[in-house]
Design a protein around this motif. Sequence first.
Motif, short mmCIF file in Angstrom:
data_model
loop_
_atom_site.label_atom_id
_atom_site.label_comp_id
_atom_site.label_asym_id
_atom_site.label_seq_id
_atom_site.Cartn_x
_atom_site.Cartn_y
_atom_site.Cartn_z
N GLY A 31 0.82 -1.22 0.00
CA GLY A 31 0.00 0.00 0.00
C GLY A 31 0.85 1.26 0.00
O GLY A 31 0.55 2.23 -0.70
N LEU A 32 1.93 1.25 0.77
CA LEU A 32 2.84 2.40 0.78
C LEU A 32 3.49 2.60 -0.59
O LEU A 32 3.65 3.73 -1.05
N ILE A 33 3.86 1.50 -1.23
CA ILE A 33 4.44 1.58 -2.57
C ILE A 33 3.42 2.15 -3.55
O ILE A 33 3.75 3.01 -4.38
N ALA A 34 2.18 1.70 -3.44
CA ALA A 34 1.12 2.22 -4.32
C ALA A 34 0.93 3.72 -4.11
O ALA A 34 0.80 4.48 -5.07
N PHE A 35 0.94 4.13 -2.85
CA PHE A 35 0.80 5.55 -2.54
C PHE A 35 1.98 6.33 -3.11
O PHE A 35 1.80 7.37 -3.77
N GLY A 36 3.19 5.84 -2.88
CA GLY A 36 4.38 6.51 -3.40
C GLY A 36 4.38 6.61 -4.91
O GLY A 36 4.76 7.64 -5.48
#
Length: 143
Positions: A26-31
């Motif tokens: 999820g953090l990667i998707a946000f980034g």
Amino acid sequence: MRSTKIKPPVWFWIVAVILLLWNLIGLIAFGTEVAMPEALTAGFNEQQMEMYNNRPSWYMFNFAIAVISGTLSCILLLARKKFAVTLAVVSLISILISSAQTVYSGALELVGTVDQTLFYLVMLLDVVLVLFAIHASRKRWIS
């Protein structure tokens, strides 16, 4: 009076690591959405692009709260800290707000089955995170 931690079973660590990996995705998707939005929108049709460009200004802030609090919750679970429960609830509330916006705007109707499945999986796994953190707290695996 201080509550004593009880050693959690092996499956606690396995579930906590799986949930952490999910939240890191999820953090990667946000980034990716922040740093390279064109990578996300490359396959969008005109209607999807219009919906994407017309999201409320708070949407990305709320997305950040959801993924950061979810990730921190998992890290705190692994550190056996009770604040993991609070952060898991914050993450779920943020996800529910974003999800309501997605449904209300009609955006869910513009995507395929894979994206719709992912939409529901995000909510499901965050509910699992909240219930898991609460369970760990009640069992005194975290304090």
